[in-house]
Write a protein that holds these residues in place. Structure first.
Motif, PDB file in Angstrom:
ATOM      1  N   LEU A 286       0.848  -1.342  -0.036  1.00 20.77           N
ATOM      2  CA  LEU A 286      -0.103  -0.033  -0.068  1.00 20.77           C
ATOM      3  C   LEU A 286       0.800   1.181   0.141  1.00 20.77           C
ATOM      4  N   LYS A 287       1.912   1.232   0.879  1.00 20.74           N
ATOM      5  CA  LYS A 287       2.796   2.384   0.644  1.00 20.74           C
ATOM      6  C   LYS A 287       3.596   2.556  -0.463  1.00 20.74           C
ATOM      7  N   LEU A 288       3.920   1.491  -1.278  1.00 22.70           N
ATOM      8  CA  LEU A 288       4.675   1.469  -2.664  1.00 22.70           C
ATOM      9  C   LEU A 288       3.509   2.068  -3.443  1.00 22.70           C
ATOM     10  N   SER A 289       2.394   1.535  -3.443  1.00 28.10           N
ATOM     11  CA  SER A 289       1.351   2.126  -4.277  1.00 28.10           C
ATOM     12  C   SER A 289       1.101   3.679  -4.091  1.00 28.10           C
ATOM     13  N   ARG A 290       1.140   4.108  -3.112  1.00 24.75           N
ATOM     14  CA  ARG A 290       1.076   5.517  -2.726  1.00 24.75           C
ATOM     15  C   ARG A 290       2.085   6.260  -3.332  1.00 24.75           C
ATOM     16  N   MET A 291       3.141   5.807  -3.247  1.00 27.56           N
ATOM     17  CA  MET A 291       4.522   6.494  -3.821  1.00 27.56           C
ATOM     18  C   MET A 291       4.418   6.478  -5.541  1.00 27.56           C
ATOM     19  N   VAL A 292       4.060   5.367  -5.975  1.00 26.28           N
ATOM     20  CA  VAL A 292       3.676   5.562  -7.513  1.00 26.28           C
ATOM     21  C   VAL A 292       2.541   6.384  -7.913  1.00 26.28           C
ATOM     22  N   ILE A 293       1.730   6.267  -7.163  1.00 24.01           N
ATOM     23  CA  ILE A 293       0.747   7.084  -7.424  1.00 24.01           C
ATOM     24  C   ILE A 293       0.864   8.761  -7.401  1.00 24.01           C
ATOM     25  N   PHE A 294       1.703   8.969  -6.121  1.00 23.28           N
ATOM     26  CA  PHE A 294       1.836  10.302  -5.845  1.00 23.28           C
ATOM     27  C   PHE A 294       2.810  10.696  -7.112  1.00 23.28           C
ATOM     28  N   GLU A 295       3.995  10.037  -7.308  1.00 28.18           N
ATOM     29  CA  GLU A 295       4.866  10.291  -8.467  1.00 28.18           C
ATOM     30  C   GLU A 295       3.925  10.830  -9.732  1.00 28.18           C
ATOM     31  N   ILE A 367      -5.364   4.022 -10.878  1.00 29.19           N
ATOM     32  CA  ILE A 367      -5.904   2.817 -10.295  1.00 29.19           C
ATOM     33  C   ILE A 367      -4.990   1.869 -10.966  1.00 29.19           C
ATOM     34  N   TYR A 368      -4.581   1.862 -12.282  1.00 26.78           N
ATOM     35  CA  TYR A 368      -4.004   0.747 -12.870  1.00 26.78           C
ATOM     36  C   TYR A 368      -2.554   0.384 -12.000  1.00 26.78           C
ATOM     37  N   PRO A 369      -1.817   1.366 -11.619  1.00 28.27           N
ATOM     38  CA  PRO A 369      -0.519   0.901 -10.966  1.00 28.27           C
ATOM     39  C   PRO A 369      -0.775   0.398  -9.598  1.00 28.27           C
ATOM     40  N   LEU A 370      -2.040   1.008  -9.128  1.00 26.58           N
ATOM     41  CA  LEU A 370      -2.367   0.434  -7.804  1.00 26.58           C
ATOM     42  C   LEU A 370      -2.740  -1.065  -7.771  1.00 26.58           C
ATOM     43  N   ILE A 371      -3.594  -1.529  -8.676  1.00 28.95           N
ATOM     44  CA  ILE A 371      -3.858  -2.819  -8.890  1.00 28.95           C
ATOM     45  C   ILE A 371      -2.572  -3.646  -9.076  1.00 28.95           C
ATOM     46  N   LYS A 372      -1.894  -3.254  -9.910  1.00 35.16           N
ATOM     47  CA  LYS A 372      -0.522  -4.001 -10.353  1.00 35.16           C
ATOM     48  C   LYS A 372       0.583  -4.442  -9.128  1.00 35.16           C
ATOM     49  N   ILE A 373       0.498  -3.016  -8.251  1.00 27.90           N
ATOM     50  CA  ILE A 373       1.413  -3.135  -7.202  1.00 27.90           C
ATOM     51  C   ILE A 373       0.879  -4.024  -6.183  1.00 27.90           C
ATOM     52  N   MET A 374      -0.445  -3.992  -5.833  1.00 27.65           N
ATOM     53  CA  MET A 374      -1.064  -4.861  -4.853  1.00 27.65           C
ATOM     54  C   MET A 374      -1.069  -6.270  -5.349  1.00 27.65           C
ATOM     55  N   ASN A 375      -1.187  -6.459  -6.342  1.00 28.86           N
ATOM     56  CA  ASN A 375      -1.135  -8.142  -6.942  1.00 28.86           C
ATOM     57  C   ASN A 375       0.509  -8.526  -7.471  1.00 28.86           C
ATOM     58  N   ILE A 376       1.618  -7.613  -6.983  1.00 28.75           N
ATOM     59  CA  ILE A 376       2.839  -8.081  -7.279  1.00 28.75           C
ATOM     60  C   ILE A 376       3.082  -9.376  -6.513  1.00 28.75           C
ATOM     61  N   LYS A 377       4.008  -9.979  -7.210  1.00 33.45           N
ATOM     62  CA  LYS A 377       4.726 -11.168  -6.356  1.00 33.45           C
ATOM     63  C   LYS A 377       6.262 -11.069  -6.506  1.00 33.45           C
ATOM     64  N   PRO A 378       6.890 -10.877  -5.549  1.00 36.00           N
ATOM     65  CA  PRO A 378       8.344 -10.448  -5.473  1.00 36.00           C
ATOM     66  C   PRO A 378       9.495 -11.325  -6.110  1.00 36.00           C
ATOM     67  N   VAL A 379       8.968 -12.662  -6.213  1.00 35.08           N
ATOM     68  CA  VAL A 379       9.952 -13.579  -6.831  1.00 35.08           C
ATOM     69  C   VAL A 379      10.030 -13.412  -8.145  1.00 35.08           C
ATOM     70  N   GLU A 380       8.708 -13.563  -8.948  1.00 33.89           N
ATOM     71  CA  GLU A 380       8.553 -13.434 -10.223  1.00 33.89           C
ATOM     72  C   GLU A 380       9.055 -11.964 -10.813  1.00 33.89           C
ATOM     73  N   SER A 381       8.775 -10.989  -9.815  1.00 37.00           N
ATOM     74  CA  SER A 381       9.085  -9.518 -10.506  1.00 37.00           C
ATOM     75  C   SER A 381      10.512  -9.705 -10.433  1.00 37.00           C
ATOM     76  N   MET A 382      11.530 -10.279  -9.406  1.00 34.55           N
ATOM     77  CA  MET A 382      12.969  -9.959  -9.354  1.00 34.55           C
ATOM     78  C   MET A 382      13.442 -10.884 -10.630  1.00 34.55           C
TER      79      MET A 382
END
Length: 384
Positions: A286-295, A367-382
């Motif tokens: 949620l904090k990461l989503s807020r940062m991206v939305i703010f940007e 709304i789009y980055p919020l959805i993507k970040i909330m569904n992110i899977k760390p291992v797959e992303s890395m």
């Protein structure tokens, strides 16, 4: 950010010129004849006869003049008669006017193409060019008027033609005749009576406000009408043009939306590894989503503000020095009674509305980055 800047700048410029041109069109057509606001006897507009005229009232004049948005009050006595020459006749509208105040509303003295304008104590008449051409009459010829006056009295008179007037409107050009007020009242047996008071306003856009306030002040003793009631066809044209402008702006905002969304999509894809690591070491989604939305919002808002600030001197310049049309197009504009100039508007809403719209677009697309970040899977992303 640059794409947002230029999009906002373009939207403001197009909106400004559209509103400026429509305002000038509205002003030009209103000043052809009707004026922005008229006062009549109750029921006159539905049954336009001299019997529905009203007696001259100094108190009514003073009350109308006292309104802060009214520059002048112009009296008229209007009715239809038969105009005749030796061999031809045609129905026309005769308008009794005050030669001094009428030009304040219609610039009638500037429409003379032959002869001269009327004087206060003149015994002559002005004819529209088309009417004079049909009757085969010219300056200094005599025209005969036949009609019915106040309470059915016979109205017959002959008048020397002082001048010919050219109207841009073909309908007006075929049927208009102007007499000094004292001559018209004598002809129709309507001493000290008027059919309308036409109000010259500080701005045409204040017509509805003036109508409402005067109607309350007059307490139903007279009917007060603005140009939208007097000229419903013009109002429909203007509303149609504004609707087209809204559609065009919607297309422009759609392009802005794709530009912002493309940036967001690229940012999300390129930073998948970064987001995966941040979530893996314990950063809340949620904090990461807020940062991206703010940007995203900051980029959009700063771009919109810069675009608005840049548009102010540009629109201001064209407002002071409007674009003039030259060549054959200039002649065509003048023949239709319009100034060959593209005017710009500096209404404040034209500027601040763009910032609000772009900010709204940015918030919706966040709304789009919020959805993507909330569904992110760390291992797959890395691994990407």
């Amino acid at each position: 950010m640059a794409s947002v800047v230029f999009a906002v700048l373009l939207a403001i410029l197009l909106n400004s010129i559209k509103e400026g041109v429509l305002y000038k069109l509205q002003e030009n057509v209103v000043t052809f004849y009707t004026g922005a606001v008229q006062i009549h006897q109750n029921g006159y507009w539905e049954d336009q006869r001299l019997d529905n005229s009203f007696a001259q009232s100094d108190s009514l004049f003073e009350l109308a003049k006292a309104h802060p948005d009214v520059n002048a009050v112009v009296p008229r006595l209007e009715t239809f008669v038969l105009a005749a020459s030796e061999k031809h006749t045609r129905g026309c509208m005769v308008v009794g006017i005050d030669p001094q105040t009428e030009p304040l509303v219609t610039s009638l003295d500037q429409k003379i193409v032959q002869g001269s304008y009327l004087e206060n104590n003149d015994q002559g008449i002005l004819l529209s060019e088309g009417l004079a051409e049909y009757l085969k009459l010219g300056v200094n010829d005599t025209v005969v008027l036949l009609g019915q006056g106040y309470h059915g009295v016979s109205a017959t008179g002959k008048y020397a033609i002082r001048g010919l007037i050219k109207f841009a409107s073909p309908e007006l050009n075929k049927r208009m005749a102007y007499l000094p007020m004292h001559s018209a009242q004598n002809l129709f047996g309507a001493e000290n009576r008027f059919t309308a008071l036409v109000l010259d306003l500080t701005s045409v856009v204040k017509a509805e406000k003036v109508e409402e306030e005067l109607a309350l002040t007059l307490e139903g003793q007279y009917e007060v009408m603005n140009w939208k009631t007097l000229l419903p066809e013009l109002n429909q044209v203007l509303e149609g043009e504004r609707a087209e402008n809204v559609i065009f702006l919607m297309v422009l905002y759609l392009l802005i939306s794709f530009g912002i969304f493309g940036t967001i999509l690229m940012m999300i894809v390129e930073r998948q590894y970064e987001f995966g690591i941040l979530v893996a070491i314990g950063m809340r989604k949620l904090k990461l989503s807020r940062m991206v939305i703010f940007e995203n919002v900051m980029i959009s808002v700063i771009g919109a503000i810069i675009g608005t600030v840049l548009s102010v001197p540009v629109v201001g310049y064209f407002y002071r020095y409007p674009i003039r049309i030259t060549g054959k197009l200039e002649e065509a504009y003048r023949n239709f009674g319009f100034e060959p100039i593209f005017y710009f508007s500096i209404e404040p809403r034209i500027f601040y509305s763009q910032t609000i719209v772009v900010l709204s677009i940015a918030l919706i697309l966040s709304i789009y980055p919020l959805i993507k970040i909330m569904n992110i899977k760390p291992v797959e992303s890395m691994r990407q």
